[in-house]
Design an enzyme around this catalytic site. Sequence first.
Site, PDB file in Angstrom:
ATOM      1  N   TYR A 221      -1.179   4.153  15.128  1.00  0.00           N
ATOM      2  CA  TYR A 221      -1.345   5.106  16.233  1.00  0.00           C
ATOM      3  C   TYR A 221      -0.785   6.463  15.860  1.00  0.00           C
ATOM      4  CZ  TYR A 221       3.583   5.319  17.488  1.00  0.00           C
ATOM      5  OH  TYR A 221       4.923   5.558  17.454  1.00  0.00           O
TER       6      TYR A 221
ATOM      7  N   VAL B   9      -2.579   3.263   4.168  1.00  0.00           N
ATOM      8  CA  VAL B   9      -3.538   2.813   5.182  1.00  0.00           C
ATOM      9  C   VAL B   9      -3.745   1.290   5.128  1.00  0.00           C
ATOM     10  CG1 VAL B   9      -4.683   5.059   5.244  1.00  0.00           C
ATOM     11  CG2 VAL B   9      -5.690   3.207   3.899  1.00  0.00           C
ATOM     12  N   GLY B  10      -3.405   0.656   3.987  1.00  0.00           N
ATOM     13  CA  GLY B  10      -3.531  -0.800   3.897  1.00  0.00           C
ATOM     14  C   GLY B  10      -2.656  -1.507   4.924  1.00  0.00           C
ATOM     15  N   GLY B  11      -1.383  -1.149   4.983  1.00  0.00           N
ATOM     16  CA  GLY B  11      -0.478  -1.761   5.950  1.00  0.00           C
ATOM     17  C   GLY B  11      -0.612  -1.127   7.322  1.00  0.00           C
ATOM     18  N   HIS B  12      -0.658   0.194   7.349  1.00  0.00           N
ATOM     19  CA  HIS B  12      -0.636   0.938   8.616  1.00  0.00           C
ATOM     20  C   HIS B  12      -1.817   0.582   9.533  1.00  0.00           C
ATOM     21  CE1 HIS B  12       0.028   4.253  11.346  1.00  0.00           C
ATOM     22  NE2 HIS B  12      -1.086   4.869  11.001  1.00  0.00           N
TER      23      HIS B  12
ATOM     24  N   HIS C 142       6.038   1.056   3.350  1.00  0.00           N
ATOM     25  CA  HIS C 142       6.891   1.441   4.475  1.00  0.00           C
ATOM     26  C   HIS C 142       7.361   0.294   5.343  1.00  0.00           C
ATOM     27  CE1 HIS C 142       7.342   5.735   4.352  1.00  0.00           C
ATOM     28  NE2 HIS C 142       6.090   5.856   3.956  1.00  0.00           N
TER      29      HIS C 142
ATOM     30  N   ILE D 215      -6.667  -6.200   1.667  1.00  0.00           N
ATOM     31  CA  ILE D 215      -7.616  -5.176   2.100  1.00  0.00           C
ATOM     32  C   ILE D 215      -7.819  -4.203   0.943  1.00  0.00           C
ATOM     33  CG2 ILE D 215      -8.063  -3.293   3.733  1.00  0.00           C
ATOM     34  CD1 ILE D 215      -7.787  -5.913   5.210  1.00  0.00           C
TER      35      ILE D 215
ATOM     36  N   SER E 107       0.851  -1.196   0.000  1.00  0.00           N
ATOM     37  CA  SER E 107       0.000   0.000   0.000  1.00  0.00           C
ATOM     38  C   SER E 107       0.882   1.239   0.000  1.00  0.00           C
ATOM     39  CB  SER E 107      -0.943  -0.014   1.199  1.00  0.00           C
ATOM     40  OG  SER E 107      -1.953  -0.974   0.988  1.00  0.00           O
TER      41      SER E 107
ATOM     42  N   TYR F 213       6.272  -1.958  13.654  1.00  0.00           N
ATOM     43  CA  TYR F 213       7.716  -1.707  13.667  1.00  0.00           C
ATOM     44  C   TYR F 213       8.408  -3.051  13.416  1.00  0.00           C
ATOM     45  CZ  TYR F 213       6.691   2.880  15.743  1.00  0.00           C
ATOM     46  OH  TYR F 213       6.236   4.149  15.983  1.00  0.00           O
TER      47      TYR F 213
HETATM   48  C1  LIG Z   1       8.576   7.446   8.736  1.00  0.00           C
HETATM   49  C2  LIG Z   1       7.649   6.466   9.398  1.00  0.00           C
HETATM   50  C3  LIG Z   1       6.819   6.889  10.413  1.00  0.00           C
HETATM   51  C4  LIG Z   1       5.940   6.000  11.009  1.00  0.00           C
HETATM   52  N1  LIG Z   1       5.111   6.463  11.965  1.00  0.00           N
HETATM   53  C5  LIG Z   1       4.190   5.647  12.488  1.00  0.00           C
HETATM   54  C6  LIG Z   1       3.251   6.129  13.413  1.00  0.00           C
HETATM   55  O1  LIG Z   1       3.263   7.324  13.769  1.00  0.00           O
HETATM   56  N2  LIG Z   1       2.337   5.265  13.911  1.00  0.00           N
HETATM   57  C7  LIG Z   1       2.310   3.950  13.516  1.00  0.00           C
HETATM   58  O2  LIG Z   1       1.432   3.215  13.979  1.00  0.00           O
HETATM   59  N3  LIG Z   1       3.196   3.463  12.647  1.00  0.00           N
HETATM   60  C8  LIG Z   1       4.128   4.276  12.122  1.00  0.00           C
HETATM   61  N4  LIG Z   1       5.008   3.780  11.212  1.00  0.00           N
HETATM   62  C9  LIG Z   1       4.996   2.351  10.875  1.00  0.00           C
HETATM   63  C10 LIG Z   1       3.954   2.025   9.811  1.00  0.00           C
HETATM   64  O3  LIG Z   1       2.679   1.991  10.405  1.00  0.00           O
HETATM   65  C11 LIG Z   1       4.242   0.657   9.209  1.00  0.00           C
HETATM   66  O4  LIG Z   1       5.482   0.679   8.566  1.00  0.00           O
HETATM   67  C12 LIG Z   1       3.142   0.208   8.241  1.00  0.00           C
HETATM   68  O5  LIG Z   1       3.265  -1.180   8.035  1.00  0.00           O
HETATM   69  C13 LIG Z   1       3.214   0.936   6.919  1.00  0.00           C
HETATM   70  O6  LIG Z   1       2.161   0.550   6.070  1.00  0.00           O
HETATM   71  P1  LIG Z   1       2.350   0.723   4.475  1.00  0.00           P
HETATM   72  O7  LIG Z   1       1.080   0.369   3.843  1.00  0.00           O
HETATM   73  O8  LIG Z   1       2.949   2.060   4.205  1.00  0.00           O
HETATM   74  O9  LIG Z   1       3.489  -0.338   4.195  1.00  0.00           O
HETATM   75  P2  LIG Z   1       3.569  -1.593   3.216  1.00  0.00           P
HETATM   76  O10 LIG Z   1       5.031  -1.896   3.191  1.00  0.00           O
HETATM   77  O11 LIG Z   1       2.896  -1.339   1.935  1.00  0.00           O
HETATM   78  O12 LIG Z   1       2.780  -2.710   4.009  1.00  0.00           O
HETATM   79  C14 LIG Z   1       3.155  -3.183   5.294  1.00  0.00           C
HETATM   80  C15 LIG Z   1       2.663  -4.633   5.453  1.00  0.00           C
HETATM   81  O13 LIG Z   1       1.253  -4.716   5.247  1.00  0.00           O
HETATM   82  C16 LIG Z   1       0.963  -5.509   4.088  1.00  0.00           C
HETATM   83  N5  LIG Z   1      -0.080  -4.814   3.323  1.00  0.00           N
HETATM   84  C17 LIG Z   1       0.023  -3.595   2.739  1.00  0.00           C
HETATM   85  N6  LIG Z   1      -1.127  -3.270   2.154  1.00  0.00           N
HETATM   86  C18 LIG Z   1      -1.977  -4.298   2.356  1.00  0.00           C
HETATM   87  C19 LIG Z   1      -3.326  -4.539   1.971  1.00  0.00           C
HETATM   88  N7  LIG Z   1      -4.011  -3.646   1.273  1.00  0.00           N
HETATM   89  N8  LIG Z   1      -3.907  -5.710   2.334  1.00  0.00           N
HETATM   90  C20 LIG Z   1      -3.196  -6.622   3.039  1.00  0.00           C
HETATM   91  N9  LIG Z   1      -1.926  -6.440   3.434  1.00  0.00           N
HETATM   92  C21 LIG Z   1      -1.309  -5.290   3.096  1.00  0.00           C
HETATM   93  C22 LIG Z   1       2.264  -5.591   3.318  1.00  0.00           C
HETATM   94  O14 LIG Z   1       2.322  -6.754   2.514  1.00  0.00           O
HETATM   95  C23 LIG Z   1       3.283  -5.581   4.430  1.00  0.00           C
HETATM   96  O15 LIG Z   1       3.392  -6.863   5.007  1.00  0.00           O
HETATM   97  C24 LIG Z   1       5.910   4.653  10.609  1.00  0.00           C
HETATM   98  C25 LIG Z   1       6.766   4.225   9.601  1.00  0.00           C
HETATM   99  C26 LIG Z   1       7.628   5.115   8.992  1.00  0.00           C
HETATM  100  C27 LIG Z   1       8.523   4.624   7.916  1.00  0.00           C
END
Ligand SMILES: Cc1cc2nc3c(=O)[nH]c(=O)nc-3n(C[C@H](O)[C@H](O)[C@H](O)COP(=O)(O)OP(=O)(O)OC[C@H]3O[C@@H](n4cnc5c(N)ncnc54)[C@H](O)[C@@H]3O)c2cc1C
Length: 541
Positions: free
Chosen positions: A187, A178-181, A111, A238, A108, A477
């Site tokens: 939070y 928002v998919g991963g987060h 990150h 998702i 998504s 994390y």
């Molecule tokens: C600079 C920075 C600041 C951050 N600050 C915070 C914070 O304030 N609060 C907090 O809670 N976290 C924070 N994080 C951590 C962040 O929540 C996680 O890294 C989160 O997993 C990121 O989601 P993404 O979709 O960007 O990542 P992605 O790498 O796309 O996904 C993360 C995981 O979820 C899976 N996934 C993604 N999309 C889907 C989907 N649609 N359906 C099913 N699985 C999916 C992926 O396969 C992977 O396993 C921060 C990270 C960074 C790098």
Amino acid sequence: MKHVGSSVFPFALALLLSFSWATWSHTHENFLQCMTLRSENSSSTSKLIYTPPNSSYSSILQISIQKPRFSTPATPKPLVIVTPSYVSHIQAAINCSQTYGFQIRVQSGGHDYEGLSYVSDVPFVLIDLINLRSISVDAENNTAWVEAGATTGEVYYRIAKKSKTLGFLAGVATTLGVGGHFSGGGYGTLLRKYGLAVDNIIDAQLIDVKGRFLDRESVGEDLFWAIRGGGGASFGIILAWKIKLAPVPSTVTVFRVNRNLEQNATKLVHRWQYVAAKFYEDLFFRLRLTSVNASQEGKRTIQASFISLYLGVIDKLLPMMQESFPELGLMREDFIEMSWIESILYFAGFPSDESLDVLLNRTSPTRSHFKAKSDYVQEPIPEHGLEGIWQRFYEKEGETARALMFLTPYGGRMSEISEDATSFPHRAGNIYKIFYGVFWEEEGTAASERHISWMRRLYRYMAPYVSKSPRAAHVNYRDLDIGSNGKGNTSYRRASRWGNKYFKCNFDRLVQVKTTVDPANFLKNEQSIPLFSSGWKKGGD
Ligand SMILES: Cc1cc2nc3c(=O)[nH]c(=O)nc-3n(C[C@H](O)[C@H](O)[C@H](O)COP(=O)(O)OP(=O)(O)OC[C@H]3O[C@@H](n4cnc5c(N)ncnc54)[C@H](O)[C@@H]3O)c2cc1C
Ligand SMILES: *[C@@H]1O[C@H](CO)[C@@H](O)[C@H](O)[C@H]1NC(C)=O
Ligand SMILES: *[C@@H]1O[C@H](CO)[C@@H](O)[C@H](O)[C@H]1NC(C)=O
Ligand SMILES: *[C@@H]1O[C@H](CO)[C@@H](O)[C@H](O)[C@H]1NC(C)=O
Ligand SMILES: *[C@@H]1O[C@H](CO)[C@@H](O)[C@H](O)[C@H]1NC(C)=O
Ligand SMILES: *[C@@H]1O[C@H](CO)[C@@H](O)[C@H](O)[C@H]1NC(C)=O
Ligand SMILES: *[C@@H]1O[C@H](CO)[C@@H](O)[C@H](O)[C@H]1NC(C)=O
Ligand SMILES: *[C@@H]1O[C@H](CO)[C@@H](O)[C@H](O)[C@H]1NC(C)=O
Ligand SMILES: *[C@@H]1O[C@H](CO)[C@@H](O)[C@H](O)[C@H]1NC(C)=O
């Protein structure tokens, strides 16, 4: 197809022997043909499939890769990248990946701290949700539907365009998907007031491993529970979340004051532990610890930054702080009043005159090499314990602004929600959560090993001061050291060790749900929820 690993052997071999252009074009052809056959929206499939010979392949891959440590020439790359525009594209991509014996990785925001959303050591298809990011805000009913590929910044922006007194409680960074987060909790500055993103999800849409489109009603309460905190990637793809928006006042107050060791930082940090989680829940009072250059040449010190958001005005906050934390010596000049959306920019580190449009920028401001870990603290750390942290920050790898810790207070709403209300378990009993991060610019494995081993030493040092049995960790994390042999090599048998750390008492139920919805373990990564096996042992340490 029972086991992805076995059926892909010829592909893995072909990969090792390096694909020729002809092989790639064959893969492309087959996959495209399959997608076109399987997708209801077949006319558009030719525009969303990328294989390496395509000149756009690298740039598409790069857009969402947020961690350069996982994008070196040696990093395994996807055989095919799919950027779906419609639900039917995702359904087809799942079917075709299964047909050809490829694993899938879903991305998504990209990150993931260990790159699990775009790296795999078996042949895989990357499903990048960048085109599925519409957001519709219903300001009348205080809800919104947000598609998985949307970022936190886009969500905040769309809400702010509709209302100045509604917000949402997700991450501080604005480029998180928002998919991963949300899948791992999510939070931000409102957690003490309203809890996590998962506590405010009222519906969801997902595609399961059989390609079925499900919502809360058809998904069942077990799976709806599992996707709210159990981490992404284990249960389905998702598509969208329906969220409940949070009321915020039209004026909020922020402050950030720095105190170094010469200004009693050790005592202040120690004291902070006794007040931060007990404050009135309208106050989010966070600490950032790092080492900085002292004014004299060559000398270093530790800087404690107290960074806060208060859901109200200065006139109410000032007397409260002076009464409950007089040692910090806060004065009226330390505070700034602003709107809630401006506080989002403030916390994300943008200048105060920055346009709100910056929230729509999906590119992270920093793309350094990076390693992180997390801990939960249940008893205040004594002053001598803090001093040991400072010692580690004085080592070379802990140098100025290259290593930091965020201490995020719990309490408030977080303590009122039971551990099993969602699959995110870290609730009452925690004073605060620690994020540890180390950043570096030097290329190469030697630099990586040096910084990562510094992080592991700091983590070992912290053991006596943090939660035990299990030593809990935050799944967002992501840390592959957990449950591995200490060198980053993850043994699947040890899944229950990281499972208990990330999910505590909820791990067993997550395993049950996983076993029911994905019995062939198609959706799998180094730390996905495993299938039930009679050999599981309850983790410890
Ligand atoms: C600079 C920075 C600041 C951050 N600050 C915070 C914070 O304030 N609060 C907090 O809670 N976290 C924070 N994080 C951590 C962040 O929540 C996680 O890294 C989160 O997993 C990121 O989601 P993404 O979709 O960007 O990542 P992605 O790498 O796309 O996904 C993360 C995981 O979820 C899976 N996934 C993604 N999309 C889907 C989907 N649609 N359906 C099913 N699985 C999916 C992926 O396969 C992977 O396993 C921060 C990270 C960074 C790098
Ligand atoms: C690359 O892939 C995209 C998406 O499938 C397609 O639209 C484009 O024509 C391809 N470009 C080349 C040069 O093959
Ligand atoms: C197919 O595309 C149309 C728009 O062209 C869209 O309305 C429809 O929902 C899509 N179908 C599926 C199953 O995604
Ligand atoms: C893919 O879809 C076709 C048509 O619906 C179906 O026959 C086939 O079993 C599916 N393949 C997999 C691996 O799910
Ligand atoms: C608010 O919810 C009600 C009841 O579900 C619905 O009828 C109405 O259309 C919603 N408002 C908007 C603006 O969508
Ligand atoms: C540090 O604390 C002592 C008392 O413990 C106090 O006298 C002194 O003024 C403080 N120093 C600063 C810079 O706040
Ligand atoms: C801190 O000091 C070191 C050595 O004196 C110097 O190399 C570095 O650039 C300084 N960092 C900052 C941010 O001032
Ligand atoms: C988006 O952010 C990145 C990183 O801060 C920056 O380099 C880029 O110029 C920004 N793009 C736009 C369109 O503002
Ligand atoms: C991981 O460690 C196990 C034994 O602990 C070993 O058998 C395996 O080959 C290692 N895997 C990798 C990828 O290094």
